[in-house]
Design a protein around this motif. Sequence first.
Motif, mmCIF file in Angstrom:
data_model
loop_
_atom_site.group_PDB
_atom_site.id
_atom_site.type_symbol
_atom_site.label_atom_id
_atom_site.label_comp_id
_atom_site.label_asym_id
_atom_site.label_seq_id
_atom_site.Cartn_x
_atom_site.Cartn_y
_atom_site.Cartn_z
ATOM 1 N N ILE A 70 -13.007 -8.053 45.327
ATOM 2 C CA ILE A 70 -14.170 -7.767 44.476
ATOM 3 C C ILE A 70 -14.306 -6.260 44.278
ATOM 4 O O ILE A 70 -14.546 -5.791 43.161
ATOM 5 C CB ILE A 70 -15.448 -8.379 45.090
ATOM 6 C CG1 ILE A 70 -15.406 -9.914 44.974
ATOM 7 C CG2 ILE A 70 -16.699 -7.824 44.431
ATOM 8 C CD1 ILE A 70 -16.504 -10.615 45.749
ATOM 9 N N GLN A 71 -14.139 -5.491 45.362
ATOM 10 C CA GLN A 71 -14.241 -4.038 45.251
ATOM 11 C C GLN A 71 -13.148 -3.483 44.343
ATOM 12 O O GLN A 71 -13.398 -2.575 43.538
ATOM 13 C CB GLN A 71 -14.148 -3.392 46.628
ATOM 14 C CG GLN A 71 -15.394 -3.575 47.474
ATOM 15 C CD GLN A 71 -15.230 -2.994 48.862
ATOM 16 O OE1 GLN A 71 -14.143 -2.637 49.283
ATOM 17 N NE2 GLN A 71 -16.349 -2.899 49.593
ATOM 18 N N LYS A 72 -11.940 -4.019 44.457
ATOM 19 C CA LYS A 72 -10.837 -3.567 43.598
ATOM 20 C C LYS A 72 -11.142 -3.869 42.133
ATOM 21 O O LYS A 72 -10.888 -3.044 41.259
ATOM 22 C CB LYS A 72 -9.522 -4.234 44.009
ATOM 23 C CG LYS A 72 -8.939 -3.680 45.290
ATOM 24 C CD LYS A 72 -7.651 -4.381 45.659
ATOM 25 C CE LYS A 72 -7.091 -3.886 46.978
ATOM 26 N NZ LYS A 72 -5.860 -4.593 47.360
ATOM 27 N N LYS A 73 -11.686 -5.047 41.863
ATOM 28 C CA LYS A 73 -12.027 -5.401 40.486
ATOM 29 C C LYS A 73 -13.113 -4.480 39.941
ATOM 30 O O LYS A 73 -13.046 -4.042 38.791
ATOM 31 C CB LYS A 73 -12.478 -6.856 40.407
ATOM 32 C CG LYS A 73 -11.353 -7.858 40.538
ATOM 33 C CD LYS A 73 -11.855 -9.276 40.454
ATOM 34 C CE LYS A 73 -10.731 -10.279 40.643
ATOM 35 N NZ LYS A 73 -11.212 -11.665 40.605
ATOM 36 N N GLU A 74 -14.118 -4.188 40.767
ATOM 37 C CA GLU A 74 -15.196 -3.290 40.334
ATOM 38 C C GLU A 74 -14.652 -1.892 40.067
ATOM 39 O O GLU A 74 -15.023 -1.249 39.080
ATOM 40 C CB GLU A 74 -16.304 -3.248 41.386
ATOM 41 C CG GLU A 74 -17.119 -4.511 41.459
ATOM 42 C CD GLU A 74 -18.122 -4.506 42.595
ATOM 43 O OE1 GLU A 74 -18.129 -3.542 43.407
ATOM 44 O OE2 GLU A 74 -18.900 -5.470 42.685
ATOM 45 N N GLU A 75 -13.773 -1.411 40.945
ATOM 46 C CA GLU A 75 -13.164 -0.091 40.759
ATOM 47 C C GLU A 75 -12.327 -0.063 39.492
ATOM 48 O O GLU A 75 -12.362 0.916 38.736
ATOM 49 C CB GLU A 75 -12.293 0.261 41.984
ATOM 50 C CG GLU A 75 -11.690 1.642 41.936
ATOM 51 C CD GLU A 75 -12.719 2.745 42.079
ATOM 52 O OE1 GLU A 75 -12.424 3.857 41.633
ATOM 53 O OE2 GLU A 75 -13.815 2.492 42.619
ATOM 54 N N GLU A 96 -11.592 1.675 33.963
ATOM 55 C CA GLU A 96 -11.373 1.320 32.559
ATOM 56 C C GLU A 96 -12.493 1.883 31.677
ATOM 57 O O GLU A 96 -12.241 2.359 30.573
ATOM 58 C CB GLU A 96 -11.281 -0.202 32.400
ATOM 59 C CG GLU A 96 -9.985 -0.795 32.910
ATOM 60 C CD GLU A 96 -9.977 -2.312 32.883
ATOM 61 O OE1 GLU A 96 -11.044 -2.933 32.672
ATOM 62 O OE2 GLU A 96 -8.887 -2.884 33.089
ATOM 63 N N GLY A 97 -13.722 1.855 32.172
ATOM 64 C CA GLY A 97 -14.841 2.427 31.436
ATOM 65 C C GLY A 97 -14.684 3.935 31.270
ATOM 66 O O GLY A 97 -14.945 4.492 30.196
ATOM 67 N N SER A 157 -12.684 8.104 23.722
ATOM 68 C CA SER A 157 -13.629 8.352 22.625
ATOM 69 C C SER A 157 -13.947 9.847 22.515
ATOM 70 O O SER A 157 -14.081 10.383 21.417
ATOM 71 C CB SER A 157 -14.905 7.537 22.812
ATOM 72 O OG SER A 157 -15.604 7.953 23.965
ATOM 73 N N ALA A 158 -14.048 10.542 23.661
ATOM 74 C CA ALA A 158 -14.293 11.988 23.637
ATOM 75 C C ALA A 158 -13.095 12.705 23.008
ATOM 76 O O ALA A 158 -13.273 13.648 22.220
ATOM 77 C CB ALA A 158 -14.540 12.510 25.050
ATOM 78 N N LYS A 159 -11.891 12.272 23.333
ATOM 79 C CA LYS A 159 -10.674 12.849 22.757
ATOM 80 C C LYS A 159 -10.663 12.663 21.239
ATOM 81 O O LYS A 159 -10.357 13.590 20.486
ATOM 82 C CB LYS A 159 -9.452 12.178 23.388
ATOM 83 C CG LYS A 159 -8.123 12.675 22.906
ATOM 84 C CD LYS A 159 -7.013 11.909 23.623
ATOM 85 C CE LYS A 159 -5.648 12.259 23.108
ATOM 86 N NZ LYS A 159 -4.593 11.487 23.812
ATOM 87 N N LYS A 160 -11.020 11.472 20.797
ATOM 88 C CA LYS A 160 -11.053 11.177 19.365
ATOM 89 C C LYS A 160 -12.100 12.057 18.674
ATOM 90 O O LYS A 160 -11.855 12.624 17.604
ATOM 91 C CB LYS A 160 -11.369 9.696 19.150
ATOM 92 C CG LYS A 160 -11.342 9.247 17.714
ATOM 93 C CD LYS A 160 -11.624 7.755 17.614
ATOM 94 C CE LYS A 160 -11.645 7.313 16.163
ATOM 95 N NZ LYS A 160 -11.958 5.885 16.047
ATOM 96 N N ARG A 161 -13.275 12.185 19.292
ATOM 97 C CA ARG A 161 -14.336 13.003 18.721
ATOM 98 C C ARG A 161 -13.900 14.462 18.622
ATOM 99 O O ARG A 161 -14.104 15.122 17.599
ATOM 100 C CB ARG A 161 -15.600 12.881 19.583
ATOM 101 C CG ARG A 161 -16.822 13.526 18.938
ATOM 102 C CD ARG A 161 -18.026 13.556 19.857
ATOM 103 N NE ARG A 161 -17.857 14.634 20.821
ATOM 104 C CZ ARG A 161 -17.720 14.482 22.129
ATOM 105 N NH1 ARG A 161 -17.745 13.293 22.672
ATOM 106 N NH2 ARG A 161 -17.563 15.519 22.932
ATOM 107 N N LEU A 162 -13.243 14.973 19.678
ATOM 108 C CA LEU A 162 -12.779 16.363 19.666
ATOM 109 C C LEU A 162 -11.710 16.583 18.590
ATOM 110 O O LEU A 162 -11.693 17.627 17.933
ATOM 111 C CB LEU A 162 -12.228 16.749 21.043
ATOM 112 C CG LEU A 162 -13.274 16.956 22.138
ATOM 113 C CD1 LEU A 162 -12.603 17.170 23.478
ATOM 114 C CD2 LEU A 162 -14.190 18.118 21.799
ATOM 115 N N ARG A 163 -10.829 15.614 18.416
ATOM 116 C CA ARG A 163 -9.823 15.729 17.356
ATOM 117 C C ARG A 163 -10.482 15.782 15.980
ATOM 118 O O ARG A 163 -10.073 16.553 15.116
ATOM 119 C CB ARG A 163 -8.844 14.566 17.423
ATOM 120 C CG ARG A 163 -7.809 14.731 18.510
ATOM 121 C CD ARG A 163 -6.732 13.706 18.383
ATOM 122 N NE ARG A 163 -5.706 13.963 19.389
ATOM 123 C CZ ARG A 163 -4.828 13.085 19.788
ATOM 124 N NH1 ARG A 163 -4.828 11.873 19.267
ATOM 125 N NH2 ARG A 163 -3.936 13.398 20.706
#
Length: 167
Positions: A116-121, A126-127, A134-140
């Motif tokens: 469960i801890q591995k899945k949460e991590e 992934e988040g 998204s930050a990379k895309k915005r900066l580009r």
Amino acid sequence: MLQNVSSGSQLLTIDMKLSENLLDRRKVDIGFAAKKLLKETKLSEHQVAEFCLECRNMNFHEERCVKKYQVYDAVLNCGGLESVVIDRNLLQSIRHAHACYTEHLEAKHHKQQEEIQKKEEKKKLEGQIKHLESAKKRLREEAKMEEETIDEKMRLYWILPALLVGL
């Protein structure tokens, strides 16, 4: 395997989960009528094999019921549950078995908690990856807009002197 069995206690020790103790699917007796119908129908070999394996599994469950009755009969032959002598060795073996069982449950619970801890991590990482993408895309996009602004200014600097010379 059954050929070597000479007593009920030996029969109880046979592990029916091992494939070597089970019949081959071609040797499972499904009955004359079922064999005849299987030959007459246009089933694939795979479907026939699945049917035979299902019959073997049904035989396995039937044998488990037979074993339960054999244990019941063996207990009755010994005089029933009331005549069983409960001594120190029996109590110690019960305590040991319960301790092993409890230890197994704790290990299983610990393993589940780790999973469960591995899945949460993994979800957390992934988040974070999505956020960084998204930050990379915005900066580009911002860099592209700034580049376009600079290009426009450079064009003006090239055009402005030419206009001034023409006056």
